[in-house]
Design a protein around this motif. Structure first.
Motif, PDB file in Angstrom:
ATOM      1  N   GLY A 138      58.504 -12.772  71.033  1.00  0.00           N
ATOM      2  CA  GLY A 138      58.642 -14.206  71.286  1.00  0.00           C
ATOM      3  C   GLY A 138      59.236 -14.965  70.115  1.00  0.00           C
ATOM      4  N   CYS A 139      59.451 -16.267  70.306  1.00  0.00           N
ATOM      5  CA  CYS A 139      60.031 -17.120  69.268  1.00  0.00           C
ATOM      6  C   CYS A 139      59.681 -18.584  69.528  1.00  0.00           C
ATOM      7  CB  CYS A 139      61.555 -16.970  69.270  1.00  0.00           C
ATOM      8  SG  CYS A 139      62.313 -17.869  67.918  1.00  0.00           S
ATOM      9  N   ASN A 140      59.390 -19.291  68.422  1.00  0.00           N
ATOM     10  CA  ASN A 140      59.007 -20.713  68.541  1.00  0.00           C
ATOM     11  C   ASN A 140      60.110 -21.659  68.094  1.00  0.00           C
ATOM     12  OD1 ASN A 140      56.591 -19.666  69.276  1.00  0.00           O
ATOM     13  ND2 ASN A 140      55.451 -20.354  67.463  1.00  0.00           N
ATOM     14  N   ASN A 141      61.281 -21.116  67.779  1.00  0.00           N
ATOM     15  CA  ASN A 141      62.284 -21.957  67.124  1.00  0.00           C
ATOM     16  C   ASN A 141      63.135 -22.823  68.065  1.00  0.00           C
ATOM     17  OD1 ASN A 141      61.700 -21.284  64.452  1.00  0.00           O
ATOM     18  ND2 ASN A 141      62.674 -19.307  64.747  1.00  0.00           N
ATOM     19  N   TYR A 142      63.303 -22.420  69.268  1.00  0.00           N
ATOM     20  CA  TYR A 142      64.043 -23.210  70.276  1.00  0.00           C
ATOM     21  C   TYR A 142      65.389 -23.708  69.755  1.00  0.00           C
ATOM     22  CZ  TYR A 142      60.055 -22.825  73.311  1.00  0.00           C
ATOM     23  OH  TYR A 142      59.076 -22.300  74.108  1.00  0.00           O
ATOM     24  N   CYS A 143      66.181 -22.793  69.165  1.00  0.00           N
ATOM     25  CA  CYS A 143      67.551 -23.166  68.828  1.00  0.00           C
ATOM     26  C   CYS A 143      68.194 -23.586  70.151  1.00  0.00           C
ATOM     27  CB  CYS A 143      68.287 -21.999  68.189  1.00  0.00           C
ATOM     28  SG  CYS A 143      67.436 -21.395  66.717  1.00  0.00           S
ATOM     29  N   SER A 144      68.950 -24.653  70.116  1.00  0.00           N
ATOM     30  CA  SER A 144      69.336 -25.306  71.383  1.00  0.00           C
ATOM     31  C   SER A 144      70.195 -24.428  72.284  1.00  0.00           C
ATOM     32  CB  SER A 144      70.076 -26.609  71.093  1.00  0.00           C
ATOM     33  OG  SER A 144      71.276 -26.333  70.384  1.00  0.00           O
ATOM     34  N   TYR A 145      70.895 -23.433  71.744  1.00  0.00           N
ATOM     35  CA  TYR A 145      71.775 -22.593  72.571  1.00  0.00           C
ATOM     36  C   TYR A 145      71.084 -21.325  73.086  1.00  0.00           C
ATOM     37  CZ  TYR A 145      71.642 -20.417  68.015  1.00  0.00           C
ATOM     38  OH  TYR A 145      71.188 -19.872  66.840  1.00  0.00           O
ATOM     39  N   CYS A 146      69.816 -21.123  72.713  1.00  0.00           N
ATOM     40  CA  CYS A 146      69.205 -19.800  72.899  1.00  0.00           C
ATOM     41  C   CYS A 146      68.176 -19.754  74.031  1.00  0.00           C
ATOM     42  CB  CYS A 146      68.520 -19.377  71.603  1.00  0.00           C
ATOM     43  SG  CYS A 146      67.833 -17.713  71.696  1.00  0.00           S
ATOM     44  N   ILE A 147      68.271 -18.722  74.839  1.00  0.00           N
ATOM     45  CA  ILE A 147      67.396 -18.553  76.009  1.00  0.00           C
ATOM     46  C   ILE A 147      66.130 -17.762  75.644  1.00  0.00           C
ATOM     47  CG2 ILE A 147      68.397 -16.365  76.791  1.00  0.00           C
ATOM     48  CD1 ILE A 147      67.563 -19.239  79.184  1.00  0.00           C
ATOM     49  N   VAL A 148      66.118 -17.112  74.477  1.00  0.00           N
ATOM     50  CA  VAL A 148      65.026 -16.188  74.123  1.00  0.00           C
ATOM     51  C   VAL A 148      63.629 -16.796  74.244  1.00  0.00           C
ATOM     52  CG1 VAL A 148      64.046 -14.793  72.264  1.00  0.00           C
ATOM     53  CG2 VAL A 148      66.499 -14.674  72.751  1.00  0.00           C
ATOM     54  N   PRO A 149      63.367 -17.982  73.679  1.00  0.00           N
ATOM     55  CA  PRO A 149      62.003 -18.515  73.774  1.00  0.00           C
ATOM     56  C   PRO A 149      61.534 -18.694  75.223  1.00  0.00           C
ATOM     57  CG  PRO A 149      63.261 -19.718  72.141  1.00  0.00           C
ATOM     58  CD  PRO A 149      64.232 -18.846  72.862  1.00  0.00           C
ATOM     59  N   TYR A 150      62.487 -18.888  76.162  1.00  0.00           N
ATOM     60  CA  TYR A 150      62.107 -19.119  77.560  1.00  0.00           C
ATOM     61  C   TYR A 150      61.797 -17.806  78.273  1.00  0.00           C
ATOM     62  CZ  TYR A 150      64.317 -23.515  76.318  1.00  0.00           C
ATOM     63  OH  TYR A 150      64.646 -24.675  75.648  1.00  0.00           O
ATOM     64  N   GLY A 182      61.875  -8.325  65.086  1.00  0.00           N
ATOM     65  CA  GLY A 182      61.257  -9.561  65.573  1.00  0.00           C
ATOM     66  C   GLY A 182      62.367 -10.585  65.681  1.00  0.00           C
ATOM     67  N   GLN A 183      62.173 -11.621  66.524  1.00  0.00           N
ATOM     68  CA  GLN A 183      63.199 -12.661  66.610  1.00  0.00           C
ATOM     69  C   GLN A 183      63.289 -13.397  65.290  1.00  0.00           C
ATOM     70  OE1 GLN A 183      64.873 -12.335  69.134  1.00  0.00           O
ATOM     71  NE2 GLN A 183      63.536 -11.500  70.715  1.00  0.00           N
ATOM     72  N   ASN A 184      62.120 -13.550  64.628  1.00  0.00           N
ATOM     73  CA  ASN A 184      62.081 -14.151  63.292  1.00  0.00           C
ATOM     74  C   ASN A 184      60.923 -13.531  62.525  1.00  0.00           C
ATOM     75  OD1 ASN A 184      62.263 -15.633  61.012  1.00  0.00           O
ATOM     76  ND2 ASN A 184      61.123 -17.366  61.858  1.00  0.00           N
ATOM     77  N   SER A 234      65.846 -12.456  60.303  1.00  0.00           N
ATOM     78  CA  SER A 234      65.190 -13.518  59.535  1.00  0.00           C
ATOM     79  C   SER A 234      65.816 -14.861  59.871  1.00  0.00           C
ATOM     80  CB  SER A 234      65.376 -13.260  58.037  1.00  0.00           C
ATOM     81  OG  SER A 234      64.538 -12.226  57.611  1.00  0.00           O
ATOM     82  N   HIS A 235      65.014 -15.920  59.828  1.00  0.00           N
ATOM     83  CA  HIS A 235      65.531 -17.271  60.035  1.00  0.00           C
ATOM     84  C   HIS A 235      65.541 -17.959  58.673  1.00  0.00           C
ATOM     85  CE1 HIS A 235      66.039 -21.357  61.398  1.00  0.00           C
ATOM     86  NE2 HIS A 235      66.129 -20.952  62.658  1.00  0.00           N
ATOM     87  N   PRO A 236      66.649 -18.645  58.325  1.00  0.00           N
ATOM     88  CA  PRO A 236      66.748 -19.248  56.984  1.00  0.00           C
ATOM     89  C   PRO A 236      65.684 -20.293  56.689  1.00  0.00           C
ATOM     90  CG  PRO A 236      68.886 -19.177  58.073  1.00  0.00           C
ATOM     91  CD  PRO A 236      67.863 -18.817  59.113  1.00  0.00           C
ATOM     92  N   ASN A 278      69.709 -27.391  66.487  1.00  0.00           N
ATOM     93  CA  ASN A 278      68.265 -27.377  66.142  1.00  0.00           C
ATOM     94  C   ASN A 278      67.907 -26.198  65.234  1.00  0.00           C
ATOM     95  OD1 ASN A 278      65.580 -28.212  66.199  1.00  0.00           O
ATOM     96  ND2 ASN A 278      65.110 -26.855  67.943  1.00  0.00           N
ATOM     97  N   ARG A 279      68.758 -25.988  64.190  1.00  0.00           N
ATOM     98  CA  ARG A 279      68.528 -24.845  63.303  1.00  0.00           C
ATOM     99  C   ARG A 279      67.599 -25.176  62.136  1.00  0.00           C
ATOM    100  NH1 ARG A 279      68.902 -19.746  64.379  1.00  0.00           N
ATOM    101  NH2 ARG A 279      69.724 -19.160  62.342  1.00  0.00           N
ATOM    102  N   SER A 280      67.240 -26.394  61.913  1.00  0.00           N
ATOM    103  CA  SER A 280      66.230 -26.798  60.903  1.00  0.00           C
ATOM    104  C   SER A 280      66.578 -26.476  59.452  1.00  0.00           C
ATOM    105  CB  SER A 280      64.860 -26.155  61.173  1.00  0.00           C
ATOM    106  OG  SER A 280      64.686 -25.795  62.463  1.00  0.00           O
TER     107      SER A 280
HETATM  108  S1  SF4 Z   1      68.442 -17.896  68.029  1.00  0.00           S
HETATM  109 FE1  SF4 Z   1      66.816 -16.579  67.238  1.00  0.00          FE
HETATM  110  S2  SF4 Z   1      65.484 -17.973  66.144  1.00  0.00           S
HETATM  111 FE2  SF4 Z   1      66.719 -19.228  67.485  1.00  0.00          FE
HETATM  112  S3  SF4 Z   1      65.515 -19.444  69.375  1.00  0.00           S
HETATM  113 FE3  SF4 Z   1      66.880 -17.680  69.630  1.00  0.00          FE
HETATM  114  S4  SF4 Z   1      65.662 -15.919  69.027  1.00  0.00           S
HETATM  115 FE4  SF4 Z   1      64.658 -17.739  68.218  1.00  0.00          FE
END
Ligand code: SF4
Length: 442
Positions: A150-162, A194-196, A228-230, A267-269
């Motif tokens: 899983g992932c909590n980052n919700y980058c705006s283009y990414c479907i992974v957290p859903y 891991g996603q992050n 890794s997420h920066p 939404n890369r923070s």
């Molecule tokens: S791009 Fe990576 S860090 Fe961002 S929401 Fe998707 S899986 Fe998570």
């Protein structure tokens, strides 16, 4: 029953398929790579881009026509999670759909699959970490272990957290048990997935501490990790990479864009300046570290000035290599609601320019390594030239080299004699037959 599994997408999916194979074998089933004899066929699917999803749907429809009439057909993974029971009408003859938090049900699903009974299991469960699944049954020299889901980052283009849910860490004892089991089965190089991974936390065990625990496993030569997420790559983690002998000097740190306006919209923070400072600190503390990244071109609203900012960042950082993509809308993501205003031709042109730039940088970095001695884990004969060996250096570079005889699984000191854009060439000078013994001459 004989079960056939086909996997699409990322290493995380490959890891899940390996876990599901162990589950099925310990439930008394057998595995087959022959479609014609399979009683159950399942596809582990990827939905990271629209095209990936369409490819899986096309494959499922094709498989229905290929396999035995009474064989059961199912889809698992991210497309299953995203589309759920809609898939039963999308793919005629589909028998089951199992989402990313429901794999523990698969032995029961295959037991009852087919015979006209349709089954959909896609409830999400943010506590599911598959910590109590059976151990691995096979291993490769270089293999993968999931430490997070899983992932909590919700980058705006990414479907992974859903489709993979909230982030959760696999208990460190479970990770340890799995790594040790894979080492007994022949693994020498492990990549922790891991996603992050930076956000890993199991009680007081941070990711840096987890690396320390795994570093003590005998029989293991190398430890790698992705991704890794920066925003939260800590000093503690940088020090662990610098200090632990088996942790390889390679960090994959997706930047995505060099423009602060685009980073905000993604939404890369972090800002460009944060990223540059982080890389500076990493390179100061880990000499010779390789840094690789991901870059997206043509994100909604990307002006030519934004794009130039991405190119100038790549020139400033000089990444060892990069995965480069042109933006494609993903239904269900927050960016999916943005106006996709960069024309396709411009996206393609910008991607081409980015790839050319990176190719030049990677080639120059590789040319700078000619004459140096690299420690390479020999993986096996090169696919292009079976008379030569293939392996990876500690910094993850692909190396093809001359070696007097078979040396797969050994650490080899290779003198770099030449390179192409993405591969180094060399000759073996010393080898370490057994990880507990010093290097000998070749
Ligand atoms: S791009 Fe990576 S860090 Fe961002 S929401 Fe998707 S899986 Fe998570």
């Amino acid at each position: 029953m004989k079960i056939y599994i086909e996997t699409y997408g990322c290493q995380m999916n490959e890891c899940d398929s390996a876990m599901i194979r162990s589950m099925l074998v310990s439930a008394g089933h057998s595995l087959t790579s022959d479609l014609a004899e399979a009683d159950v066929v399942m596809v582990n699917s990827c939905t990271v881009r629209e095209r990936a999803e369409q490819r899986v749907l096309g494959r499922l429809r094709h498989l229905r026509g290929l396999i035995a009439k009474d064989a059961a057909l199912g889809v698992i993974g991210c497309v299953a999670q995203r589309m759920g029971k809609r898939l039963l009408s999308e793919v005629r003859g589909l028998d089951f759909v199992v989402g990313t938090d429901r794999y523990a049900l698969i032995p029961d699903v295959v037991e009852k699959a087919g015979h006209g009974l349709k089954r959909v299991e896609t409830d999400q469960d943010d506590s599911e970490d598959y910590g109590d699944c059976p151990g691995p049954i096979t291993a490769s020299l270089s293999d993968f272990v999931s430490v997070m889901r899983g992932c909590n980052n919700y980058c705006s283009y990414c479907i992974v957290p859903y489709v993979r849910g909230r982030e959760r860490s696999v208990p460190h004892e479970t990770v340890l048990t799995e790594v040790k089991a894979l080492v007994r089965l022949g693994m020498r190089d492990v990549t922790l997935l891991g996603q992050n991974v930076n956000s890993y936390r199991d009680g007081s065990v941070t990711f840096a501490r987890l690396l320390g625990i795994i570093n003590d496993i005998s029989g293991l030569a190398r430890i790698r990790f992705a991704t890794s997420h920066p925003k939260d790559l800590s000093e503690e983690l940088i020090d662990a990479i610098a200090g632990l002998d088996k942790v390889c000097e390679h960090i994959h740190l997706p930047v995505q864009s060099g423009s602060n306006a685009i980073l905000r919209r993604m939404n890369r923070s972090y800002t460009r300046e944060d990223y540059v400072a982080l890389i500076g600190n990493i390179r100061k503390k880990i000499p010779g570290v390789a840094v690789t990244t991901d870059v997206i071109t043509g994100f909604p609203g990307e002006t030519s000035e934004d794009f130039r900012a991405t190119l100038s960042l790549m020139e400033e950082i000089r990444f060892d290599s990069a995965f480069m993509f042109r933006y494609s809308v993903r239904e269900g993501t927050s960016a999916g609601a943005l106006n996709d205003d960069v024309p396709e031709a411009t996206k393609i042109e910008r991607l081409k320019t980015t790839i050319e730039l990176q190719k030049g940088i990677t080639t120059a970095i590789n040319q700078g390594l000619i004459g140096t001695l690299l420690e390479v884990l020999a993986d096996g004969p090169s696919k292009r030239d079976a008379s030569r060996m293939f392996g990876r250096s500690r910094s993850g570079k692909a190396v093809v080299f001359e070696c007097p005889d078979e040396c797969a699984g050994e650490l080899i000191h290779v003198r770099v004699t030449g390179c192409s854009a993405w591969t180094l060439h060399g000759e073996a000078e010393a080898r370490q037959k057994d990880l507990a013994r010093p290097f000998d001459g070749c």
